[in-house]
Design a protein around this motif. Structure first.
Motif, PDB file in Angstrom:
ATOM      1  N   ARG A  69     -29.776  -2.372  45.143  1.00  0.00           N
ATOM      2  CA  ARG A  69     -28.514  -3.136  45.208  1.00  0.00           C
ATOM      3  C   ARG A  69     -27.364  -2.254  45.686  1.00  0.00           C
ATOM      4  O   ARG A  69     -26.549  -2.672  46.513  1.00  0.00           O
ATOM      5  N   GLU A  70     -27.305  -1.036  45.167  1.00  0.00           N
ATOM      6  CA  GLU A  70     -26.241  -0.120  45.576  1.00  0.00           C
ATOM      7  C   GLU A  70     -26.385   0.245  47.058  1.00  0.00           C
ATOM      8  O   GLU A  70     -25.401   0.263  47.788  1.00  0.00           O
ATOM      9  N   LYS A 113     -29.250  22.636  33.474  1.00  0.00           N
ATOM     10  CA  LYS A 113     -28.413  23.255  34.505  1.00  0.00           C
ATOM     11  C   LYS A 113     -27.393  22.265  35.066  1.00  0.00           C
ATOM     12  O   LYS A 113     -26.721  22.570  36.053  1.00  0.00           O
ATOM     13  N   GLY A 114     -27.285  21.090  34.452  1.00  0.00           N
ATOM     14  CA  GLY A 114     -26.311  20.102  34.901  1.00  0.00           C
ATOM     15  C   GLY A 114     -26.701  19.398  36.183  1.00  0.00           C
ATOM     16  O   GLY A 114     -25.849  18.835  36.873  1.00  0.00           O
ATOM     17  N   ARG A 115     -27.985  19.403  36.514  1.00  0.00           N
ATOM     18  CA  ARG A 115     -28.469  18.724  37.721  1.00  0.00           C
ATOM     19  C   ARG A 115     -29.068  17.392  37.315  1.00  0.00           C
ATOM     20  O   ARG A 115     -30.105  17.347  36.665  1.00  0.00           O
ATOM     21  N   ILE A 116     -28.419  16.323  37.725  1.00  0.00           N
ATOM     22  CA  ILE A 116     -28.854  14.980  37.331  1.00  0.00           C
ATOM     23  C   ILE A 116     -29.490  14.258  38.508  1.00  0.00           C
ATOM     24  O   ILE A 116     -28.944  14.260  39.616  1.00  0.00           O
ATOM     25  N   SER A 117     -30.642  13.665  38.254  1.00  0.00           N
ATOM     26  CA  SER A 117     -31.372  12.963  39.297  1.00  0.00           C
ATOM     27  C   SER A 117     -30.639  11.697  39.729  1.00  0.00           C
ATOM     28  O   SER A 117     -30.078  10.973  38.911  1.00  0.00           O
ATOM     29  N   VAL A 118     -30.713  11.431  41.016  1.00  0.00           N
ATOM     30  CA  VAL A 118     -30.180  10.183  41.548  1.00  0.00           C
ATOM     31  C   VAL A 118     -31.005   9.001  41.031  1.00  0.00           C
ATOM     32  O   VAL A 118     -30.546   7.870  41.078  1.00  0.00           O
ATOM     33  N   MET A 119     -32.193   9.266  40.486  1.00  0.00           N
ATOM     34  CA  MET A 119     -33.042   8.209  39.926  1.00  0.00           C
ATOM     35  C   MET A 119     -32.877   8.098  38.407  1.00  0.00           C
ATOM     36  O   MET A 119     -33.832   7.936  37.673  1.00  0.00           O
ATOM     37  N   THR A 120     -31.642   8.218  37.953  1.00  0.00           N
ATOM     38  CA  THR A 120     -31.265   7.940  36.568  1.00  0.00           C
ATOM     39  C   THR A 120     -30.152   6.909  36.622  1.00  0.00           C
ATOM     40  O   THR A 120     -29.477   6.774  37.654  1.00  0.00           O
ATOM     41  N   PRO A 121     -29.917   6.189  35.547  1.00  0.00           N
ATOM     42  CA  PRO A 121     -28.835   5.196  35.582  1.00  0.00           C
ATOM     43  C   PRO A 121     -27.478   5.777  35.971  1.00  0.00           C
ATOM     44  O   PRO A 121     -26.775   5.210  36.815  1.00  0.00           O
ATOM     45  N   VAL A 122     -27.099   6.913  35.404  1.00  0.00           N
ATOM     46  CA  VAL A 122     -25.798   7.485  35.759  1.00  0.00           C
ATOM     47  C   VAL A 122     -25.828   8.055  37.172  1.00  0.00           C
ATOM     48  O   VAL A 122     -24.833   8.000  37.898  1.00  0.00           O
ATOM     49  N   GLY A 123     -26.977   8.563  37.617  1.00  0.00           N
ATOM     50  CA  GLY A 123     -27.099   9.052  38.985  1.00  0.00           C
ATOM     51  C   GLY A 123     -26.889   7.947  40.006  1.00  0.00           C
ATOM     52  O   GLY A 123     -26.179   8.121  40.996  1.00  0.00           O
ATOM     53  N   VAL A 124     -27.481   6.792  39.750  1.00  0.00           N
ATOM     54  CA  VAL A 124     -27.291   5.633  40.633  1.00  0.00           C
ATOM     55  C   VAL A 124     -25.814   5.217  40.626  1.00  0.00           C
ATOM     56  O   VAL A 124     -25.245   4.910  41.673  1.00  0.00           O
ATOM     57  N   ALA A 125     -25.187   5.237  39.449  1.00  0.00           N
ATOM     58  CA  ALA A 125     -23.775   4.846  39.343  1.00  0.00           C
ATOM     59  C   ALA A 125     -22.871   5.788  40.126  1.00  0.00           C
ATOM     60  O   ALA A 125     -21.902   5.351  40.754  1.00  0.00           O
ATOM     61  N   LEU A 126     -23.173   7.072  40.116  1.00  0.00           N
ATOM     62  CA  LEU A 126     -22.321   8.059  40.790  1.00  0.00           C
ATOM     63  C   LEU A 126     -22.491   8.081  42.304  1.00  0.00           C
ATOM     64  O   LEU A 126     -21.565   8.454  43.031  1.00  0.00           O
ATOM     65  N   ARG A 170     -21.544   0.938  30.009  1.00  0.00           N
ATOM     66  CA  ARG A 170     -20.469   1.924  29.900  1.00  0.00           C
ATOM     67  C   ARG A 170     -19.672   1.918  31.199  1.00  0.00           C
ATOM     68  O   ARG A 170     -20.154   1.465  32.232  1.00  0.00           O
ATOM     69  N   ARG A 171     -18.489   2.440  31.138  1.00  0.00           N
ATOM     70  CA  ARG A 171     -17.645   2.571  32.333  1.00  0.00           C
ATOM     71  C   ARG A 171     -17.361   4.045  32.545  1.00  0.00           C
ATOM     72  O   ARG A 171     -17.003   4.759  31.619  1.00  0.00           O
ATOM     73  N   LEU A 172     -17.549   4.476  33.790  1.00  0.00           N
ATOM     74  CA  LEU A 172     -17.203   5.854  34.105  1.00  0.00           C
ATOM     75  C   LEU A 172     -16.204   5.866  35.247  1.00  0.00           C
ATOM     76  O   LEU A 172     -16.164   4.950  36.068  1.00  0.00           O
ATOM     77  N   THR A 173     -15.388   6.908  35.245  1.00  0.00           N
ATOM     78  CA  THR A 173     -14.419   7.115  36.310  1.00  0.00           C
ATOM     79  C   THR A 173     -14.664   8.489  36.895  1.00  0.00           C
ATOM     80  O   THR A 173     -14.738   9.485  36.162  1.00  0.00           O
TER      81      THR A 173
END
Length: 141
Positions: A43-44, A92-105, A124-127
């Protein structure tokens, strides 16, 4: 008659042509193992503005970008680097694009907010507070 509650409009996102192609393949491959996440990523990608081959936008989060964002429900700020699934390392603060927050970012610019659903089903809402230039070799960082 009851008034319908309307979800906030999703902010514009921008992705490179190369990232769009790779992410489309990843989403297609995850349809059976992570159907909800694959659907959200698709969708994104469907609504993304795609930059022509060879063009990038320094202001939009992409693979390798260092992103600082705020969770609006807690006020907590977090800094992460958005990476391909095989390069993820939460320590190490590396987040996968295949996580919910990764998709959101993905594709977000500083100052933009988006609602996302956690793995536990909480909305949740992130800015996005800041987007830094991508690290050249995320796996070596």
């Amino acid at each position: 008659m009851t008034a319908k509650t309307r979800a906030p409009a999703r902010p514009a996102i921008t992705v490179t042509a190369a990232d769009h192609a790779m992410l489309s393949r990843i989403a297609a491959g995850a349809v059976n193992t992570m159907p909800e996440l694959a659907e959200e990523l698709t969708r994104e990608l469907d609504r993304a503005r795609i930059l022509p081959e060879g063009r990038v936008s320094a202001e939009h989060a992409r693979i390798g970008s260092l992103i600082r964002y705020r969770d609006e429900s807690t006020g907590r700020e977090t800094s992460v680097t958005l990476v391909w699934p095989q390069d993820a390392d939460i320590e190490k603060g590396r987040i996968s694009v295949m996580t919910p927050v990764g998709v959101a970012l993905l594709g977000m610019a500083a100052g933009r907010s988006i609602d996302w659903t956690t793995r536990s089903g909480e909305v949740r809402r992130l800015t996005v507070a800041a987007v830094g230039e991508p690290v050249q070799d995320v796996a070596a960082a």
